[in-house]
Design a protein around this motif. Structure first.
Motif, PDB file in Angstrom:
ATOM      1  N   GLN A  61      39.556 -15.941  26.452  1.00 45.07           N
ATOM      2  CA  GLN A  61      39.499 -15.427  25.089  1.00 45.07           C
ATOM      3  C   GLN A  61      39.856 -13.947  25.129  1.00 45.07           C
ATOM      4  N   ARG A  62      40.469 -13.479  24.068  1.00 50.23           N
ATOM      5  CA  ARG A  62      40.971 -12.095  24.057  1.00 50.23           C
ATOM      6  C   ARG A  62      39.859 -11.079  24.313  1.00 50.23           C
ATOM      7  N   HIS A  63      38.700 -11.252  23.706  1.00 47.00           N
ATOM      8  CA  HIS A  63      37.630 -10.267  23.872  1.00 47.00           C
ATOM      9  C   HIS A  63      36.894 -10.410  25.202  1.00 47.00           C
ATOM     10  N   LYS A  64      37.195 -11.451  25.970  1.00 49.40           N
ATOM     11  CA  LYS A  64      36.549 -11.635  27.268  1.00 49.40           C
ATOM     12  C   LYS A  64      37.500 -11.418  28.445  1.00 49.40           C
ATOM     13  N   LEU A  65      38.692 -10.936  28.195  1.00 50.73           N
ATOM     14  CA  LEU A  65      39.673 -10.772  29.276  1.00 50.73           C
ATOM     15  C   LEU A  65      39.242  -9.730  30.309  1.00 50.73           C
ATOM     16  N   LYS A  66      38.564  -8.684  29.867  1.00 56.42           N
ATOM     17  CA  LYS A  66      38.099  -7.669  30.816  1.00 56.42           C
ATOM     18  C   LYS A  66      37.074  -8.277  31.776  1.00 56.42           C
ATOM     19  N   GLY A  67      36.092  -8.987  31.241  1.00 55.34           N
ATOM     20  CA  GLY A  67      35.085  -9.632  32.082  1.00 55.34           C
ATOM     21  C   GLY A  67      35.690 -10.692  32.991  1.00 55.34           C
ATOM     22  N   SER A  96      29.563  -9.007  31.831  1.00 55.35           N
ATOM     23  CA  SER A  96      30.469  -8.771  30.719  1.00 55.35           C
ATOM     24  C   SER A  96      30.808 -10.081  29.992  1.00 55.35           C
ATOM     25  N   LEU A  97      30.980 -11.150  30.750  1.00 56.76           N
ATOM     26  CA  LEU A  97      31.302 -12.442  30.140  1.00 56.76           C
ATOM     27  C   LEU A  97      30.129 -13.037  29.371  1.00 56.76           C
ATOM     28  N   PHE A  98      28.931 -12.910  29.918  1.00 58.16           N
ATOM     29  CA  PHE A  98      27.778 -13.589  29.347  1.00 58.16           C
ATOM     30  C   PHE A  98      26.842 -12.654  28.580  1.00 58.16           C
ATOM     31  N   LYS A  99      27.314 -11.461  28.187  1.00 60.39           N
ATOM     32  CA  LYS A  99      26.431 -10.523  27.505  1.00 60.39           C
ATOM     33  C   LYS A  99      25.989 -11.040  26.145  1.00 60.39           C
ATOM     34  N   SER A 100      26.774 -11.877  25.514  1.00 62.57           N
ATOM     35  CA  SER A 100      26.344 -12.434  24.229  1.00 62.57           C
ATOM     36  C   SER A 100      25.307 -13.544  24.413  1.00 62.57           C
ATOM     37  N   PHE A 101      25.195 -14.081  25.618  1.00 63.17           N
ATOM     38  CA  PHE A 101      24.234 -15.144  25.889  1.00 63.17           C
ATOM     39  C   PHE A 101      22.854 -14.598  26.237  1.00 63.17           C
TER      40      PHE A 101
END
Length: 132
Positions: A61-67, A96-101
């Motif tokens: 996903q675009r907003h998760k590319l950095k993670g 970074s990937l799971f910060k919303s979780f």
């Protein structure tokens, strides 16, 4: 009731072995072979649990590319026998990937305080911290 396929059951087992090998590799002073094997098992198990298309769409996903770049870059660096640097990059990518979780998980831990054993444990921990 949620039906779980045989492939998902196998994926859970493979993911569990992946986490075990990662933790065991960390305990053995960042053994690069165990970490690499654990990373490959973890990613394979995750793909079996949620499917290849969902795994691909989650990571890219675009907003998760950095993670994703840090996480997968850490896996590659760990595979290239630089385990400490690889694990640092993986950890940053994972958070970074799971910060919303994390708020959901911490909210669940808040609900877990309603369980009798855990609520007694939480109260005892709070009591010891106020004594200091």
């Amino acid at each position: 009731m949620i039906s779980i396929t045989e492939w998902q059951k196998i994926g859970v087992g493979i993911t569990g072995f992946g986490i075990f090998f990662i933790l065991f590799g960390i305990l053995l002073y960042f053994d690069s072979v165990l970490l690499a094997f654990g990373n490959l098992l973890f990613l394979t198990g995750l793909s079996l649990i949620i499917g290849l298309r969902r795994t691909f769409s989650f990571f890219f996903q675009r907003h998760k590319l950095k993670g994703t770049s840090f996480f997968l870059g850490g896996v590659v660096i760990a595979l290239l026998h630089w385990p400490l640097l690889g694990m640092v990059l993986e950890a940053y990518g994972f958070f970074s990937l799971f910060k919303s979780f994390f708020p959901l998980a911490f909210g669940f831990l808040g609900n877990a305080s309603n369980i009798p054993f855990l609520s007694a444990l939480f109260r005892s921990l709070q009591g010891t911290s106020s004594m200091v």
